[in-house]
Structure formats: structure tokens, C-alpha cells
Design a protein around this motif. Structure first.
Motif, PDB file in Angstrom:
ATOM      1  N   GLU A 105       0.841  -1.206   0.000  1.00  9.00           N
ATOM      2  CA  GLU A 105       0.000   0.000   0.000  1.00  9.00           C
ATOM      3  C   GLU A 105       0.879   1.261   0.000  1.00  9.00           C
ATOM      4  OE1 GLU A 105      -3.196   1.169  -0.415  1.00  9.00           O
ATOM      5  OE2 GLU A 105      -3.248  -0.886  -1.206  1.00  9.00           O
TER       6      GLU A 105
ATOM      7  N   LYS B   6       2.258   2.122  -3.378  1.00 11.25           N
ATOM      8  CA  LYS B   6       1.253   2.805  -4.188  1.00 11.25           C
ATOM      9  C   LYS B   6       1.207   4.297  -3.824  1.00 11.25           C
ATOM     10  CE  LYS B   6      -3.648   2.715  -5.051  1.00 11.25           C
ATOM     11  NZ  LYS B   6      -4.924   2.188  -4.566  1.00 11.25           N
TER      12      LYS B   6
ATOM     13  N   GLU C  93      -0.578 -10.347  -9.197  1.00  9.69           N
ATOM     14  CA  GLU C  93      -1.690  -9.383  -9.150  1.00  9.69           C
ATOM     15  C   GLU C  93      -1.219  -8.037  -8.592  1.00  9.69           C
ATOM     16  OE1 GLU C  93      -4.974 -11.126  -7.011  1.00  9.69           O
ATOM     17  OE2 GLU C  93      -5.172 -12.675  -8.598  1.00  9.69           O
ATOM     18  N   GLN C  94      -0.465  -8.128  -7.489  1.00 10.84           N
ATOM     19  CA  GLN C  94       0.072  -6.901  -6.880  1.00 10.84           C
ATOM     20  C   GLN C  94       0.915  -6.122  -7.904  1.00 10.84           C
ATOM     21  OE1 GLN C  94      -0.479  -5.910  -3.830  1.00 10.84           O
ATOM     22  NE2 GLN C  94      -0.727  -7.683  -2.460  1.00 10.84           N
ATOM     23  N   LYS C  95       1.748  -6.905  -8.598  1.00  9.94           N
ATOM     24  CA  LYS C  95       2.649  -6.284  -9.562  1.00  9.94           C
ATOM     25  C   LYS C  95       1.855  -5.566 -10.652  1.00  9.94           C
ATOM     26  CE  LYS C  95       6.246  -7.167 -12.886  1.00  9.94           C
ATOM     27  NZ  LYS C  95       6.868  -8.153 -13.766  1.00  9.94           N
ATOM     28  N   GLU C  96       0.839  -6.250 -11.161  1.00  8.01           N
ATOM     29  CA  GLU C  96       0.014  -5.647 -12.222  1.00  8.01           C
ATOM     30  C   GLU C  96      -0.664  -4.375 -11.744  1.00  8.01           C
ATOM     31  OE1 GLU C  96      -2.721  -8.413 -14.156  1.00  8.01           O
ATOM     32  OE2 GLU C  96      -0.928  -9.635 -14.579  1.00  8.01           O
ATOM     33  N   LYS C  97      -1.207  -4.446 -10.499  1.00  6.89           N
ATOM     34  CA  LYS C  97      -1.878  -3.251  -9.962  1.00  6.89           C
ATOM     35  C   LYS C  97      -0.901  -2.085  -9.857  1.00  6.89           C
ATOM     36  CE  LYS C  97      -5.505  -5.316  -7.195  1.00  6.89           C
ATOM     37  NZ  LYS C  97      -5.643  -5.974  -5.877  1.00  6.89           N
ATOM     38  N   LEU C  98       0.259  -2.401  -9.254  1.00  7.17           N
ATOM     39  CA  LEU C  98       1.262  -1.332  -9.099  1.00  7.17           C
ATOM     40  C   LEU C  98       1.681  -0.760 -10.464  1.00  7.17           C
ATOM     41  CD1 LEU C  98       3.687  -2.604  -6.323  1.00  7.17           C
ATOM     42  CD2 LEU C  98       2.299  -0.527  -6.265  1.00  7.17           C
ATOM     43  N   GLN C  99       1.843  -1.692 -11.412  1.00  7.32           N
ATOM     44  CA  GLN C  99       2.264  -1.252 -12.742  1.00  7.32           C
ATOM     45  C   GLN C  99       1.232  -0.299 -13.340  1.00  7.32           C
ATOM     46  OE1 GLN C  99       5.363  -2.448 -14.362  1.00  7.32           O
ATOM     47  NE2 GLN C  99       4.845  -0.495 -15.384  1.00  7.32           N
ATOM     48  N   SER C 100      -0.055  -0.643 -13.138  1.00  5.09           N
ATOM     49  CA  SER C 100      -1.063   0.217 -13.765  1.00  5.09           C
ATOM     50  C   SER C 100      -1.149   1.555 -13.024  1.00  5.09           C
ATOM     51  CB  SER C 100      -2.391  -0.531 -13.870  1.00  5.09           C
ATOM     52  OG  SER C 100      -3.339  -0.015 -13.003  1.00  5.09           O
ATOM     53  N   VAL C 101      -0.978   1.539 -11.677  1.00  7.79           N
ATOM     54  CA  VAL C 101      -0.937   2.807 -10.934  1.00  7.79           C
ATOM     55  C   VAL C 101       0.253   3.643 -11.441  1.00  7.79           C
ATOM     56  CG1 VAL C 101      -0.508   3.859  -8.662  1.00  7.79           C
ATOM     57  CG2 VAL C 101      -2.016   1.876  -8.862  1.00  7.79           C
TER      58      VAL C 101
END
Ligand code: DAH
Length: 330
Positions: A2, A5, A55-63
């Protein structure tokens, strides 16, 4: 995760984002270190762990990608703001226009003769055979016509090959005494480093009652004129031939590039030919109906003067319209 992010969302320069990219996504970054842990995870948990991490990686990447776009946009806006130009602002740094070297040389020559009381005359560029040749003692089939490769327009018209026809027109339209020059463009079928199909000449003519104007007057004014143009040069008159003058001379100045020692430009002679002149041939006066007068005339190519004054090696470059050439003459 978190707080990673949060860090991404707080970054407000591309530089800060680049730092975070390396810290989080880099080869030795936080995520890589998490993936390394995979090997110590018990086999039955591996899949879930890896899935979660991806999943975490993808989320961070999109942020990260979204933030990157935002910051980039802000930075571009800042650049546009800081480099904004107010075109209505007054500035004294401006691109000044300049005279073309040929026109500047023409003006300088005109200034001299105007100061010597010569009137400036002009005539048409599309001439007829009478004014360009016949009246200048160049009858049809005279071999001297070949000295000037003519552009013919049909219906008896031609592009004037010299400014001498303005002599004829001026004499026909006035009465002596005459003291005139005629600057203007002339045309010949010629093209090499020292010739272009269009170039400029200045013609000069002085006519007065018989005996008033002599070759001595011609010599003295031309010597003075050439020293005004080129400084402290020697001037020599060489016997020559022109159909419209008798006697005729070609005039040379001592070479301004090598102080007459001999160089490539003066073909190792120490002299540069600059103009033609002479005492007006009686046949020319007959053609315009003048009686009991005498006179002298001269003619010169303005480009030749401009090339010598500015050391231009190839005349054609003066007419290519390249702004970089003009900037050298500002
Ligand atoms: N018209 C000659 C030429 O184009 C130049 C010239 C020579 C003019 C001698 C003259 C003169 O008036 O006397 O080459």
C-alpha cells in the motif's frame, strides 16, 4: 505494498518516478526480491503466492503507468508555460533585411555618377533590333553581333543584350547636352561561374557640341570612378573594339587581390578587366539624327564589380536565393 502505491501517487516529477521505477520494478527492486522468496515457499503454497504477487505487480504497474502519464502531461504543460513567447512583445533584436550585393553595388555606382551630375535613364527590357543593334552600328549580319548571344522573342523583338540601347532612346527623346547613365538587367545565352543568363549593366553616355567632350574627359572620370569603387588602384586603358565607339578601350584596374603581383583571379597578369568605353562612333549619331556633336560612352557589368568587391567565387550563387548567402552580406 500500500505504501508503494502511495509513494507512486506522491511522486510529482518524471525524475522521482524513474527512481521509483527502479526501486520497485527494477532487476534488484522490491518486486524481484519478493519473487526470489518463491523458492523458499512450500510447494503447495507456491501457486497462490505467485498469483498474489503477480496481481500486486500488475496493480502497481497500472498505478505507475497512470501516474507517469499524468506527470508527463504536467511537465509538458510547465515547459509550454515557461517557454511561452509573447509575439506582441517589442524586441529590438530583429532579423533585418539587407540589400542584395548586386543592388548594393548598383546603388554605389549610381551614387557616384549622380554626384557627377549624370541623369538616371531607363529603357525596355524587351527591345527591338533597331535599338539593341542597328542604331549602335551593328547592322544585320555584322560579325560583332556574335559577341552577344541573344534571346529572340519572335516578331522582331529580343531581350536586350546590353543597356546600350538606352543611349539611343535617350538621344532620340532629348537634345544635347546629354549626361546620363542607364542601369538595368540584360540577357544573354550564357551560364558558367562568371556568367548568368540575366545580369546587370550600367551604361554611361555624355554628348555635347563638337569638341566639348573628349577621350581625355572619359579617361579622367573613369579613373576617378574606379578609385572611388576600389580604392588606391592603378587604371589602364587598352585599345579594343566596340561597334558603337571609335576609338574604343577596355579598362583594367591593378589586381586588388594580389596588389598586381599576379594571382589566380587576375590570371597572373596583375590586371582585372572592369569595363568598356570609347568615343561615340559617328554612325551612332547619324542613326539618331545628331549633327555637330561629340561624345563618350562606357558600359560595365555590375555583377563583375560585386564579385570583385565581395570576392564571390561563383556568380550563380548570387541568384539562387539562398538566405544563408544573403546573411553574409548583412
Ligand atoms: N555594350 C557593351 C557590352 O555589353 C559595353 C560597352 C562597351 C558599352 C563600350 C559602351 C561602350 O557604351 O562604349 O559589352
Amino acid at each position: 505494498m500500500e505504501n508503494l502505491k502511495d509513494n507512486i501517487l506522491k511522486a510529482d516529477t518524471l525524475e522521482a518516478l524513474e527512481g521509483l521505477r527502479i526501486e520497485i520494478f527494477g532487476k534488484r527492486g522490491i518486486l524481484s526480491k519478493e519473487f526470489i522468496k518463491l523458492k523458499d515457499i512450500p510447494p503447495q503454497e507456491k501457486k497462490a503466492f505467485a498469483q498474489n504477487l503477480n496481481e500486486q505487480k500488475e496493480k502497481l504497474q497500472s498505478v505507475f503507468d497512470d501516474r507517469y502519464k499524468e506527470v508527463k502531461k504536467i511537465e509538458i504543460e510547465n515547459i509550454l508555460k515557461s517557454e511561452k513567447i509573447d509575439v506582441s512583445l517589442y524586441s529590438n533584436i530583429s532579423n533585418k533585411a539587407s540589400l542584395h550585393p548586386v543592388m548594393e553595388t548598383m546603388d554605389k555606382i549610381i551614387d557616384y555618377f549622380v554626384s557627377m551630375n549624370f541623369a538616371v535613364e531607363s529603357g525596355p527590357v524587351v527591345e527591338d533590333d533597331f535599338h539593341n543593334f542597328e542604331a549602335l552600328n551593328l547592322p544585320k549580319y555584322h560579325p560583332a553581333r556574335d559577341m552577344q548571344d541573344t534571346f529572340f522573342c519572335g516578331d522582331g523583338k529580343l531581350l536586350r543584350t546590353h543597356t546600350s540601347p538606352v543611349q539611343i532612346r535617350t538621344m532620340k527623346n532629348s537634345t544635347p547636352p546629354i549626361r546620363m547613365i542607364a542601369p538595368g538587367s540584360v540577357f544573354r545565352r550564357d551560364y558558367d561561374v562568371t556568367h548568368t543568363p540575366m545580369f546587370h549593366q550600367i551604361e554611361g553616355l555624355v554628348v555635347d557640341k563638337k569638341g566639348v567632350v573628349s577621350f581625355a574627359n572619359l579617361k579622367s572620370i573613369l579613373i576617378d570612378f574606379l578609385q572611388y569603387m576600389f580604392g588606391d588602384v592603378e587604371v589602364r586603358f587598352r585599345p579594343s573594339f566596340f561597334p558603337f565607339t571609335e576609338p574604343s578601350a577596355e579598362v583594367d584596374i591593378s589586381c586588388i587581390f594580389c596588389e598586381a603581383k599576379g594571382c589566380r583571379i587576375c590570371s597572373h597578369t596583375g590586371w582585372l578587366e572592369v569595363l568598356g568605353c570609347g568615343v561615340v562612333d559617328p554612325n551612332v549619331f547619324d542613326a539618331v539624327g545628331y549633327k555637330d556633336v561629340s561624345g563618350y560612352a562606357f558600359g560595365l557589368g555590375i555583377e563583375r564589380f560585386a564579385m570583385l568587391l565581395h570576392r564571390v567565387p561563383d556568380l550563380r550563387t548570387l541568384f539562387e536565393g539562398d538566405i544563408r548567402l544573403m546573411e553574409q552580406f548583412r
